[in-house]
Write a protein that holds these residues in place. Structure first.
Motif, PDB file in Angstrom:
ATOM      1  N   THR A  56      68.788  12.061 -14.808  1.00  0.00           N
ATOM      2  CA  THR A  56      68.088  13.406 -14.474  1.00  0.00           C
ATOM      3  C   THR A  56      66.923  13.430 -15.374  1.00  0.00           C
ATOM      4  OG1 THR A  56      69.959  14.604 -13.750  1.00  0.00           O
ATOM      5  CG2 THR A  56      68.196  15.864 -14.687  1.00  0.00           C
ATOM      6  N   LEU A  57      67.107  13.248 -16.621  1.00  0.00           N
ATOM      7  CA  LEU A  57      66.247  13.465 -17.578  1.00  0.00           C
ATOM      8  C   LEU A  57      64.888  12.386 -17.486  1.00  0.00           C
ATOM      9  CD1 LEU A  57      68.088  14.022 -20.863  1.00  0.00           C
ATOM     10  CD2 LEU A  57      66.843  15.754 -19.334  1.00  0.00           C
ATOM     11  N   SER A  65      60.943  15.365 -14.101  1.00  0.00           N
ATOM     12  CA  SER A  65      61.665  16.142 -15.120  1.00  0.00           C
ATOM     13  C   SER A  65      60.672  16.302 -16.611  1.00  0.00           C
ATOM     14  CB  SER A  65      62.974  15.251 -15.689  1.00  0.00           C
ATOM     15  OG  SER A  65      63.771  16.116 -16.564  1.00  0.00           O
ATOM     16  N   TRP A  66      61.208  16.441 -17.456  1.00  0.00           N
ATOM     17  CA  TRP A  66      60.437  17.099 -18.535  1.00  0.00           C
ATOM     18  C   TRP A  66      59.509  15.861 -19.152  1.00  0.00           C
ATOM     19  CZ3 TRP A  66      59.825  21.945 -19.202  1.00  0.00           C
ATOM     20  CH2 TRP A  66      60.980  22.718 -18.978  1.00  0.00           C
ATOM     21  N   GLN A  83      71.595  18.700 -11.627  1.00  0.00           N
ATOM     22  CA  GLN A  83      70.206  18.479 -12.052  1.00  0.00           C
ATOM     23  C   GLN A  83      69.539  19.690 -12.835  1.00  0.00           C
ATOM     24  OE1 GLN A  83      68.901  17.102  -8.412  1.00  0.00           O
ATOM     25  NE2 GLN A  83      69.276  14.702  -8.902  1.00  0.00           N
ATOM     26  N   TYR A  84      69.640  20.788 -11.978  1.00  0.00           N
ATOM     27  CA  TYR A  84      69.271  21.964 -12.365  1.00  0.00           C
ATOM     28  C   TYR A  84      69.782  22.425 -14.068  1.00  0.00           C
ATOM     29  CZ  TYR A  84      69.428  26.688 -13.749  1.00  0.00           C
ATOM     30  OH  TYR A  84      69.646  27.963 -14.696  1.00  0.00           O
ATOM     31  N   ASN A 109      68.480  20.183 -16.710  1.00  0.00           N
ATOM     32  CA  ASN A 109      66.998  20.532 -17.139  1.00  0.00           C
ATOM     33  C   ASN A 109      67.027  21.766 -17.622  1.00  0.00           C
ATOM     34  OD1 ASN A 109      65.725  18.265 -16.622  1.00  0.00           O
ATOM     35  ND2 ASN A 109      65.909  18.443 -14.229  1.00  0.00           N
ATOM     36  N   GLY A 143      65.842  22.434 -21.419  1.00  0.00           N
ATOM     37  CA  GLY A 143      64.489  22.980 -21.662  1.00  0.00           C
ATOM     38  C   GLY A 143      64.610  23.910 -22.864  1.00  0.00           C
ATOM     39  N   TRP A 202      63.646  20.851 -10.812  1.00  0.00           N
ATOM     40  CA  TRP A 202      62.763  20.111 -11.581  1.00  0.00           C
ATOM     41  C   TRP A 202      61.740  21.065 -12.286  1.00  0.00           C
ATOM     42  CZ3 TRP A 202      65.000  15.837 -12.036  1.00  0.00           C
ATOM     43  CH2 TRP A 202      65.861  15.278 -10.941  1.00  0.00           C
TER      44      TRP A 202
END
Length: 260
Positions: A112-113, A118-119, A190-191, A194, A198, A233
């Protein structure tokens, strides 16, 4: 006429009649005795082999875990992302949670990251997973509802949180997701990663900017979408997707119990 001559003449007449009818296409089907059943080729009776389905994930957990942790191994290679501050993180699963290892959970967190949506897309941060005992900027923890309450600022037993260097994922949400989310469990996972990471990066809660559009990842999608659609995302299309700062006065569902 002798009987033998009569029989020959009768047979000849019958043959002529049959030939005439068949040529006109009006002959009724001839009754035939039932045929003996024919053996079926072995290849026709054996179904094609079916691919085996992957075993379904089955994660169980008590309401209150042990408060001790199994940590995932260090990730090989350099940090994910092109530019920005390197954020080192560890991944841990609380002992007492069964059906998922620390390494298996870490693989999903890392995937995910490292996703380009992503970020890291903002080029302010890069991420590198380190191993047990190594210095880290944050720790992603898969925790039981009771331990989630001990680690978070507020005891609701339902949501996930970020508190200091702890990014706490409630195993109940990891396993069950949330009702009316409108997307598969994999998307919710995933949400939640993140969203809580975040917060560790300094992001605050946001609200839905437009009905029918994707929710900002910093919206509390666990508690409600408020007209937006599920979105895991921060950079869903290469640009940072944001909404107005703030949150909703959504009630928190009852706390989760253990799952056996």
């Amino acid at each position: 006429m002798t009987s033998r001559a009569y029989l020959v003449a009768a047979l000849a007449a019958t043959a002529t009649a049959v030939t005439t009818i068949a040529a006109c296409g009006t002959a009724p089907p001839m009754a035939l005795p039932d045929a003996a059943p024919q053996p079926v080729a072995a290849s026709a009776s054996v179904p094609a082999p079916q691919a085996k389905a992957a075993p379904r994930e089955h994660i169980t957990y008590p309401e209150q875990g042990r408060g001790t942790w199994s940590e995932a191994a260090r990730q090989d290679g350099g940090p994910a992302g092109r530019e920005g501050q390197v954020m080192r993180y560890r991944v841990a699963v609380e002992r007492g949670i069964e059906g998922v290892t620390a390494d298996a959970f870490a693989d999903k967190v890392t995937t995910t990251l490292e996703d380009p949506r992503s970020w890291t897309a903002g080029e302010q941060y890069r991420f590198r997973r380190v191993g047990p005992g190594q210095s880290a900027d944050f720790v992603v923890r898969l925790a039981t509802p009771g331990t989630r309450d001990a680690l978070c600022d507020g005891a609701d037993g339902y949501t996930s949180c970020r508190n200091g260097a702890n990014v706490v994922i409630n195993v109940a949400r990891w396993v069950k997701g949330v009702p009316r989310y409108g997307a598969p469990l994999s998307v919710y996972r995933q949400y939640v990663v993140n969203h809580e990471v975040g917060h560790r990066l300094g992001e605050s809660h946001q609200r839905c900017p437009r009905r029918g559009g994707p929710a900002p990842v910093m919206q509390q999608q666990t508690l409600g979408l408020h007209g937006c659609t599920a979105n895991p995302w921060p950079y869903p299309d290469g640009r940072l997707h944001q909404g107005p700062l703030g949150s909703y006065n959504d009630p928190t569902p009852p706390r989760d119990r253990g799952r056996r």
